[in-house]
Design a protein around this motif. Structure first.
Motif: not given
Length: 472
Positions: A20-29, A141-151, A171-178
């Protein structure tokens, strides 16, 4: 519309069987009003305050005019194209007539293992459309086979302290970089931005691998259950919601008890979790009567009395009913699934299934009082019977109770009174042989008066007192 509804149901059923895709919700914008103590974005007359010791990364999407701004000693501002800050020139700013000091709130509170801080979806499109998946807390919470995304175009800060130091991901994606390899991710984690974004003792390990077992794979967060629930509920663990059902239960992997139903399936090596999900979708969840039912299905290890835990397929069902109807739709769906398992389970590799249900109101009503009273009476009668049996067998002695004397006295009284005299009539327990002989609807007091007036020479012996005391 019917096709869209069917598609949404299909998405819900994919909850834990595939990556699954797990997306982090809070931000510090900077433009997120919830990040400021005044619950609004600073305006031109405001003075912006960051604590000097605040460790923070802040994404700024547009240009802001400010009266003044105090910056942290250890932080960064990530500027979108055209974004920036300017000094307030004194011109009128609508909605900003009163100057205020506006402080950036603390972002240290956000924890990786808090289920409430993640969205789960089957695809990136579903994340964008807000089509999220229902799951037990461990699997939110992200599982061992999940893709994690920070928007992309967001800043964040997250505590990755972990009771099991290694955090396994696909995998994990941060600021558009996977990142799909440990080497590339480890290099990024050494940057100044990463040190502002992540803090704590946790370490990421990315595998870029999916679940290899067609019967499904465990999430891998069972060892972090206590940490996950503490993050969700607080260290006191007292924030579980009040439930309107009888005998609520706690599914494996969940932090609180629920109303609804669970089904635990034992399976053969030929079981295919996707195939069985499709069966439930087409046969049941596509029916309008189950539109309000949420479903999570995954492989878990159910604790047993032995040292080893047994892997089972857990199906969790919850509905949107309230009050005394809470959980009734989930219960009905569970019954339908169990009937289907009885008829067709062999063809899906299902050995057996067990159900647990919690529905209805938990109010302390008259029904519960009556049930308690009946049980109490039955226990009393049982205890009395046991005591009398033991006394008859001469195994115990009941003080001041002369059962044989009472029996002989009763026979003597029958001889004296004759067939026409009924002796002592108990208005509560004695039943006349003929309804015509009944005293009608007279009260117990009137019956006692009538008995007291009888001149039959027969008296009543109280078995709770010694016979010699009565004669004296």
């Amino acid at each position: 519309m019917k096709g869209l509804f069917f598609l949404l149901l299909f998405v819900q059923l994919l909850a834990a069987s595939i990556a699954l895709y797990k997306q982090w919700i809070p931000n510090t914008n900077f433009e997120n009003a919830s990040n400021w103590d005044k619950d609004r974005i600073p305006c031109a007359n405001d003075v912006v305050l960051f604590k000097s010791n605040q460790v923070i990364s802040v994404f700024v999407q547009s240009t802001h005019s400010l009266a003044d701004m105090y910056l942290p000693l250890n932080g960064e501002f990530i500027m979108a194209p055209g974004a920036g800050f300017a000094a307030f020139d004194g011109s009128w700013d609508p909605g900003c007539d009163t100057a205020s000091a506006v402080s950036f709130t603390d972002a240290e509170k956000y924890k990786w293992h808090d289920p409430a801080l993640w969205h789960a979806a089957a695809s990136l499109e579903d994340l964008d459309q807000g089509t999220y998946i229902f799951a037990v807390d461990e699997e939110r919470v992200p599982c061992q086979y999940d893709d994690v995304i920070f928007q992309p175009e967001t800043s964040f800060r997250v505590n990755i302290d972990s009771s099991e130091q290694m955090i396994h991901l696909r995998s994990i994606s941060i600021m558009g970089q996977k990142f799909t390899s440990d080497a590339a991710l480890a290099e990024y984690m050494l940057t100044s931005s990463a040190k502002l974004q992540f803090h704590g003792n946790g370490t990421f390990q990315v595998t870029n691998a999916g679940c290899p077992d067609k019967s499904g794979c465990e999430c891998g967060n069972a060892g972090k259950h206590r940490q996950i629930c503490a993050a969700l509920l607080g260290d006191s663990g007292t924030r579980c919601p009040a439930l309107a059902c009888k005998d609520p239960f706690q599914p494996v992997g969940h932090c609180c008890e629920i109303c609804g139903a669970t089904i635990s399936l034992e399976y053969t090596p030929g079981f295919d979790i996707r195939q069985y999900q499709n069966r439930i979708l087409h046969a049941f969840l596509s029916l309008p009567k189950y539109a309000g039912v949420q479903m999570a299905i995954s492989k878990v290890r159910k604790p047993q009395t032995s040292r080893n835990a047994v892997p089972v397929i857990q199906i969790v069902l919850m509905d949107d009913k309230t009050g005394s109807q809470t959980g009734t739709n989930a219960e009905q769906l569970a019954e339908d699934i169990m009937r289907d398992i009885t008829a067709h389970g062999d063809s899906f590799g299902i050995v057996t299934g067990t159900v647990q249900v919690a529905t209805g109101s938990n109010s302390n009503g008259q029904g519960g009082t009556i049930a308690g009273t009946v049980i109490g009476l039955l226990l009393g009668v049982l205890l009395l019977g046991i005591m009398l049996f033991l006394h008859w067998k001469a195994m115990i002695r009941l003080p001041s109770v002369h059962l044989a004397g009472l029996w002989n006295r009763k026979k003597d009284q029958d001889v004296v009174a004759g067939p026409s005299d009924k002796g002592f009539d108990n208005p509560i327990f004695d039943m006349p042989t003929n309804r015509a002989e009944s005293h009608g609807a007279c009260s117990g007091e009137e019956a006692l008066k009538e008995m007291a007036s009888k001149d039959s020479g027969i008296y009543f012996v109280n078995p709770l007192y010694d016979e010699t005391e009565l004669i004296a």
